[in-house]
Design an enzyme around this catalytic site. Sequence first.
Site, PDB file in Angstrom:
ATOM      1  CG  ASP A   8     -60.881 -15.236   1.077  1.00 25.91           C
ATOM      2  OD1 ASP A   8     -61.391 -14.400   0.454  1.00 25.91           O
ATOM      3  OD2 ASP A   8     -59.645 -14.689   1.290  1.00 25.91           O
ATOM      4  CG  ASP A  10     -59.470 -13.505  -5.045  1.00 24.08           C
ATOM      5  OD1 ASP A  10     -58.943 -13.486  -5.636  1.00 24.08           O
ATOM      6  OD2 ASP A  10     -61.093 -14.054  -4.840  1.00 24.08           O
ATOM      7  CG  ASP A 166     -55.418 -13.847   2.096  1.00 26.06           C
ATOM      8  OD1 ASP A 166     -56.717 -13.830   1.407  1.00 26.06           O
ATOM      9  OD2 ASP A 166     -55.141 -13.106   1.224  1.00 26.06           O
TER      10      ASP A 166
END
Length: 219
Positions: A8, A10, A166
């Site tokens: 991922d 961001d 996240d």
Amino acid sequence: MARTLLLDLDGTLVDTLPDLAAALNRLMQSRGLAPFSRPEVALMIGDGVSVLVGRAFAARGREQDDQALPEFSRDYGVHLADGSQPFPGIPDFLREFSEAGWRLAVCTNKPEAAARALLASLDLLRYIAAVGGGDSFPVRKPDPAHLLATLKQVGGDPAATAMVGDHRNDVAAAKGAGVKSVFVTWGYGPPAMAEGADAVARDLPELGRFLQALVPAAA
């Protein structure tokens, strides 16, 4: 079969919150609406730009106008690397895994052009073999087809792949794709979003150990 690491962007590789919050607040100001704090914006991140903008207007009790999304996208595109920085240790982490023979790909709900521009600005794109953005395919996370399409770009095998992120979208997409997942705690997703992950990493050394255990090298 080479091992593949899907990442991922961001909140996992890069702390993009400063520039996302600034662009969102410029948009709010242009509509006469109250700004958001960075923690408030962090809770809106993870489902793509259109959802981020929609959530902002909903939080202010205002219907989103037709120009809001393109206006935000243009403004953010100009300022996407003003304050955004890789999380500490990320450049070395990417270099080490790349040199160890892992194929690295970014799988993000961020538009692909913005993702590539950000990675290039931070000198991280050289480690990344493919970028699967939120507009690269007909679907996006949490749909597992987003992960599988990104994985196909680098010729990876789900059985020799791990997804790192996240957000619950990362965990859910990985599970649906038959890919191991590691939730990282330094990003924007609250701890409850780690439910279902194969491991939870608090720092990069721990992440590295989990990845080696979850996706061992072929004998």
